[in-house]
Enzyme design. Structure first.
Site, short mmCIF file in Angstrom:
data_model
loop_
_atom_site.label_atom_id
_atom_site.label_comp_id
_atom_site.label_asym_id
_atom_site.label_seq_id
_atom_site.Cartn_x
_atom_site.Cartn_y
_atom_site.Cartn_z
CG HIS A 56 -33.59 23.06 -9.12
ND1 HIS A 56 -33.03 23.85 -10.10
CD2 HIS A 56 -34.31 23.89 -8.33
CE1 HIS A 56 -33.38 25.11 -9.89
NE2 HIS A 56 -34.16 25.17 -8.82
CD GLU A 57 -37.00 22.95 -5.85
OE1 GLU A 57 -36.62 23.63 -4.87
OE2 GLU A 57 -37.41 23.47 -6.91
CG HIS A 97 -33.17 25.78 -3.95
ND1 HIS A 97 -32.48 26.95 -4.18
CD2 HIS A 97 -33.98 25.61 -5.04
CE1 HIS A 97 -32.85 27.45 -5.35
NE2 HIS A 97 -33.76 26.66 -5.88
CG HIS A 150 -27.47 27.68 -0.50
ND1 HIS A 150 -27.76 28.55 -1.53
CD2 HIS A 150 -26.57 28.33 0.28
CE1 HIS A 150 -27.06 29.66 -1.38
NE2 HIS A 150 -26.33 29.55 -0.29
#
Length: 602
Positions: free
Chosen positions: A390-391, A394, A397
Site C-alpha cells: 500500500h505505502e 503511494h 505515485h
C-alpha cells in the site's frame, strides 16, 4: 519474533531506518536552510501590489514561489520525519514547531498572491500569456486558483486568515501529542496470564491473535484508557470542527464539506453518492458479519473478534525480506520500469521499517523531490505485508509525479492519493490467490480480501458518514460533547454491522483514536480510491499493456488535470456510483466463494 519486540530507536539497525541524510546531511544544514527562508520571504513580499502589472512580473513571482515551495517541502519533511521516528524527542518537536511558524509567516507574507491574481481579468491574463511564454507552464496552476474566485477575500482578510493558520493546526497538534506520545495503556494479558505491551502500534496485532482472551484484554484496555480522557478528546475534536466552520464561513462556503472538497475540485455529490451506494449494499456487510460469527463459533460476536483470521492455523509470520520479495513479484503486471523504481526504494532506505518506543503509530508515505519516505511499524503479519504494498504504491505515485511534472504540478490531490496504494494491494491479493490451490489457504486469503473490503470500503465510509454528521452538527451550532459523539458513533456501528454484532460501549469511544478525523473530510477517499483501484487492477490484469500505460500516465499526472479527469484517463469515472457498485459486487462474489470453501472444509 524480532518484529514484535518494541526497541528503542538506537537499537534499530541503520539499514531498517529511512535515509533522512538524503534530505540534509545534518541538523545544522537544516538550520541554515531554514534561516534562508527569511530572504525568500522578503523577496516574495516585494511583489505585493505588482502581480497584475505584467506577465513578466507574475512569472518572476511564480518561479521564485515554486522554488521556495520546493525548499519548504524538504525542510518540513526532514523535521517531521525526525519527529515521527520518536515523538518524545523534544529537539525535533521543537524543530517542527519552528518550521511550522516559519511556514505560516511565509504564507501570511504572500497572502496577497491569491486576491491579486483573482483581480486580473480573463482578457488581461491572456495578454500576459502571449507576452511572456514562460508563464505558460503555470497556466494549470493559475486556472485552478482562479476557479475559486468567489471564495477569495480582500488582501487584508487573506493575510489575517493566513496568520491564523498556526492556531488552526492546534487541534491536530494537540491530538497528535495526546494519542502518540502521552496516552499509555495497561499491558494486555493472554489466556496463559502472559502480559503483552499494548500500544497503538501493537493493538492491531493483538486483535489479530487467535487468543480471544488477549483480544478482549487489548480491546478493553485501549478503549477504557481513551474513555478516561473522553471529555478532553471530545473538546479537541469539537475545536477541530469549529475551526473548519470558521474558515468555511469566512470563505462563504455553504458547509465545511463543500469547502473541503472544493480545494481538490471534487463535487460534494461524489461524497454523498458514496454513502448512498454503501447504504444500498449494507446487506452484504451484515452477511459477512453473520459468516464471521458462524465460523468463529461464538455465541456473541464482539468488535474484538473482527480482525482475527478465520483460519488462524494458516497464519504465519512473514519476515520483512520475504514481504519485499513477494510484493516485488506481485507487481510484475505493472512492468519492469515500475518494478525497477520499487527495487530502488527497497535497497536505498526509503523505508523506516520497525516500531520503536515513541515512534508514531500507523503507516504513511511522504513524497519529496529527493525520493519518497515510507513509515511502517512492520510486525510480520499478512496485514503488514499488504501495508508495505500500500505505502509503496503511494511512494511510486509521488516518485513518478515528481519525475514527470513541474514542481508546481507534481503534488497530486488527496482524492486520487489512495488509488495507487490500493491498486497495489489488489494486485498483491490476486498474486497470492493465483499461487495457491490449497482450499484452506485460499479461504484464508479470501477472508483477508473480504476484510480489506470491510475495513476500507465499508468502515471508511462509516467514518465519512460520522464526519458528515458531526460537520452538520457544528454547522447547526451544536457542541460535540463526549456523550453526543459516543451516541452518534454507536448508532452508526449498529447500522453498518447489523444485528449479529454486539455494539458495546467500548466501540462507542473509537472516534477518539481515529487521527483522520483531523484531516478535513479525508477518509471518504479511502473508499472511493478503493473502488477505483479494484476497477483499475481488474483492467490491468485483463487488458494488459494498454491499461498499464493508461495507469502509468495517471501515476505520472500529479495535479496536471482535475482528479476526476485523471481517473477518467485511467479508465474510471468516479462521478457515477458504478465503480463502488462494481467493487461491492466483487465483495459479494468473494463472500459466495468463502461460504462454499468453508462448507467444503467443515
Amino acid at each position: 519474533m524480532e518484529e514484535n519486540q518494541i526497541r528503542s530507536r538506537s537499537q534499530i539497525p541503520v539499514e531498517d531506518t529511512w535515509a533522512l541524510e538524503d534530505l540534509y546531511p545534518s541538523d545544522e544544514a537544516w538550520e541554515r536552510e531554514l534561516g534562508s527562508l527569511s530572504e525568500d520571504q522578503a523577496f516574495l513580499a516585494s511583489f505585493a501590489g505588482r502581480l497584475g502589472q505584467s506577465g513578466q512580473t507574475l512569472c518572476a513571482f511564480l518561479e521564485r514561489m515554486e522554488q521556495v515551495s520546493a525548499k519548504e517541502e524538504l525542510l518540513g519533511n526532514y523535521c517531521m520525519r525526525k519527529a515521527d521516528q520518536d515523538t518524545r524527542n523534544a529537539t525535533y518537536q521543537a524543530m517542527s514547531g519552528r518550521f511550522m511558524s516559519a511556514a505560516v509567516e511565509l504564507d501570511a507574507a504572500c497572502s496577497f498572491e491569491t486576491p491579486e491574481i483573482m483581480a486580473i481579468s480573463d482578457e488581461q491574463m491572456e495578454t500576459f500569456y502571449a507576452s511572456e511564454p514562460k508563464l505558460e507552464r503555470f497556466r494549470r496552476y493559475l486556472t485552478d486558483l482562479r476557479r475559486r474566485k468567489a471564495h477569495v477575500l480582500t488582501p487584508a482578510e487573506e493575510r489575517l486568515l493566513a496568520a491564523a493558520g498556526e492556531m488552526a493546526n492546534a487541534p491536530d497538534n494537540i491530538y497528535g501529542a495526546f494519542a502518540d506520545a502521552d496516552i499509555t495503556f495497561p499491558d494486555a494479558v493472554d489466556a496463559a496470564g502472559k502480559k503483552h505491551p499494548l500500544t497503538q502500534g501493537t493493538f492491531v496485532a493483538c486483535e489479530e491473535s487467535s487468543d480471544r482472551v488477549l483480544r478482549k484484554s487489548a480491546y478493553e484496555n485501549l478503549y477504557h484508557s481513551f474513555g478516561s480522557f473522553r471529555n478532553t478528546a471530545a473538546a479537541v475534536l469539537n475545536a477541530q470542527g469549529k475551526q473548519l466552520k470558521f474558515f468555511a464561513d469566512a470563505r462563504k462556503y455553504p458547509s465545511t464539506l463543500d469547502a473541503a472538497l472544493d480545494r481538490t475540485n471534487v463535487p460534494a455529490s461524489v461524497y454523498l453518492n458514496l454513502i448512498e451506494a454503501v447504504h444500498q449494499n449494507m446487506d452484504k456487510l451484515h452477511r459477512y458479519v453473520r459468516l464471521r460469527k458462524k465460523l468463529l463459533g461464538v455465541d456473541e460476536l464482539h468488535f474484538y473478534d473482527v480482525y482475527t483470521p478465520l483460519l488462524p492455523d494458516v497464519d504465519k509470520k512473514i519476515p520483512f525480506a520475504q514481504a519485499k520479495q513477494t510484493v516485488y513479484e506481485a507487481l510484475a503486471p505493472l512492468g519492469e520500469d515500475y518494478r525497477a523504481i520499487l527495487k530502488e526504494g527497497f535497497e536505498n532506505r526509503w523505508i523506516d521499517v520497525y516500531e520503536n518506543t515513541g515512534k508514531r503509530g500507523g503507516a504513511y508515505s511522504a513524497g519529496t523531490a529527493v525520493h519518497p519516505y515510507v513509515l511502517l511499524n512492520y510486525s510480520g503479519t499478512l496485514d503488514s505485508q499488504f501495508t508495505l504494498a500500500h505505502e509503496m504504491g503511494h511512494a511510486l505515485h509521488s516518485y513518478l509525479s515528481n519525475k514527470h511534472q513541474n514542481p508546481i504540478d507534481a503534488d497530486y490531490v488527496i482524492f486520487v492519493a489512495e488509488v495507487a496504494s490500493t491498486c497495489n494491494e489488489a494486485l498483491l491479493m490476486q498474486h497470492l490467490l493465483g499461487k495457491t490451490t490449497d482450499k484452506k489457504e485460499r479461504a484464508y486469503l479470501i477472508n483477508h480480501f473480504l476484510d480489506q473490503f470491510k475495513g476500507t470500503l465499508y468502515r471508511q465510509t462509516m467514518f465519512a458518514e460520522f464526519e458528515l454528521i458531526i460537520g452538520r452538527m457544528i454547522g447547526e451550532g451544536r457542541t460535540l460533547t463526549a456523550d453526543v459523539l459516543c451516541q452518534e458513533y454507536k448508532k452508526l456501528n449498529e447500522l453498518y454491522y447489523g444485528p449479529d454484532m454486539v455494539v458495546d460501549d467500548e466501540i462507542a469511544m473509537e472516534w477518539a483514536r481515529i487521527p483522520h478525523f483531523y484531516y478535513n473530510y479525508y477518509v471518504f477517499q479511502y473508499a472511493t480510491g478503493y473502488s477505483a483501484a479494484i476497477a483499475l487492477s481488474q483492467r490491468i490484469l485483463t487488458a494488459g499493456e494498454p491499461a498499464v500505460q493508461d495507469y502509468l500516465g495517471f501515476l505520472s499526472g500529479g495535479c496536471s488535470k482535475s482528479p476526476i479527469e485523471l481517473l477518467k484517463g485511467a479508465g474510471v469515472d468516479m462521478t457515477t456510483p458504478a465503480p463502488i457498485n462494481q467493487a461491492l459486487k466483487l465483495f459479494g462474489e468473494l463472500l459466495d466463494e468463502m461460504e462454499a470453501l468453508t462448507e467444503a472444509l467443515a
